[in-house]
Design a protein around this motif. Structure first.
Motif, PDB file in Angstrom:
ATOM      1  N   LEU A  72       0.827  -1.196   0.109  1.00 22.58           N
ATOM      2  CA  LEU A  72      -0.205  -0.075   0.119  1.00 22.58           C
ATOM      3  C   LEU A  72       0.939   1.290  -0.202  1.00 22.58           C
ATOM      4  CD1 LEU A  72      -2.635  -1.315   2.680  1.00 22.58           C
ATOM      5  CD2 LEU A  72      -2.874  -1.184   0.165  1.00 22.58           C
ATOM      6  N   PRO A  73       0.404   2.609  -0.317  1.00 23.67           N
ATOM      7  CA  PRO A  73       1.040   3.734  -0.441  1.00 23.67           C
ATOM      8  C   PRO A  73       1.948   3.946   0.739  1.00 23.67           C
ATOM      9  CG  PRO A  73      -0.952   3.909  -1.465  1.00 23.67           C
ATOM     10  CD  PRO A  73      -0.947   2.530  -0.723  1.00 23.67           C
ATOM     11  N   HIS A  74       1.352   3.720   1.979  1.00 21.01           N
ATOM     12  CA  HIS A  74       1.975   3.920   3.263  1.00 21.01           C
ATOM     13  C   HIS A  74       3.091   2.978   3.668  1.00 21.01           C
ATOM     14  CE1 HIS A  74      -1.315   1.560   4.490  1.00 21.01           C
ATOM     15  NE2 HIS A  74      -0.723   1.287   5.646  1.00 21.01           N
ATOM     16  N   GLU A  75       2.814   1.861   3.011  1.00 17.82           N
ATOM     17  CA  GLU A  75       3.890   0.884   3.433  1.00 17.82           C
ATOM     18  C   GLU A  75       5.134   0.840   2.525  1.00 17.82           C
ATOM     19  OE1 GLU A  75       1.138  -3.024   4.455  1.00 17.82           O
ATOM     20  OE2 GLU A  75       1.594  -2.581   2.424  1.00 17.82           O
ATOM     21  N   HIS A  76       6.262   0.392   3.334  1.00 20.36           N
ATOM     22  CA  HIS A  76       7.709   0.285   2.747  1.00 20.36           C
ATOM     23  C   HIS A  76       7.351  -0.685   1.175  1.00 20.36           C
ATOM     24  CE1 HIS A  76      11.765  -0.939   2.010  1.00 20.36           C
ATOM     25  NE2 HIS A  76      12.006  -0.036   2.601  1.00 20.36           N
ATOM     26  N   PRO A  77       8.097  -0.182   0.317  1.00 18.75           N
ATOM     27  CA  PRO A  77       8.035  -0.897  -0.831  1.00 18.75           C
ATOM     28  C   PRO A  77       8.422  -2.340  -1.001  1.00 18.75           C
ATOM     29  CG  PRO A  77       9.474   0.841  -1.423  1.00 18.75           C
ATOM     30  CD  PRO A  77       8.796   0.836   0.220  1.00 18.75           C
TER      31      PRO A  77
END
Length: 122
Positions: free
Chosen positions: A43-48
């Motif tokens: 998700l956008p807020h998670e580390h890639p």
């Protein structure tokens, strides 16, 4: 080295893992389907680089009310690529699938992460 399997083989491994679950854990399952996706997309807020084996998407049994009739099934989603990266062979994959299924079913039953870890369920 990752243990690569076809989608059909992964389905077979997941089925084998499901069959190894204790009947007492399966008994409370209510309106749950298991899905397989190729890979987890953070998700956008998670580390890639975030990797998940799976997750539970639904309303835990402890949270349900009388107005639950007619709702779509809850889902347990398994991510094939994560298992392939973590496993060396078929036995590893079935074991990790079983651990993940126990963990996600525990969420369906209504257990939180703290309690799941206290019970040794991943």
């Amino acid at each position: 080295m990752p243990f690569r399997v076809s989608t059909d083989a992964f389905h077979l491994a997941a089925t084998e893992a499901f069959r190894l679950l204790p009947p007492a854990l399966l008994e409370p399952l209510d309106n749950v389907q298991i899905f397989i996706e190729e890979a987890y997309e953070p998700l956008p807020h998670e580390h890639p680089d975030t990797q998940l084996f799976g997750y539970y998407d639904g309303v835990a049994l402890t949270e349900r009310g009388i107005d639950e009739m007619g709702r779509l099934p809850d889902r347990i989603v398994l991510f094939k690529a994560t298992f392939e990266q973590a496993c060396q062979n078929w036995t590893d994959m079935v074991r990790e699938l079983r651990i993940t299924l126990v963990h996600e079913i525990a969420h369906h039953i209504g257990l939180d992460e703290r309690r799941i870890h206290e019970l040794g369920w991943g």
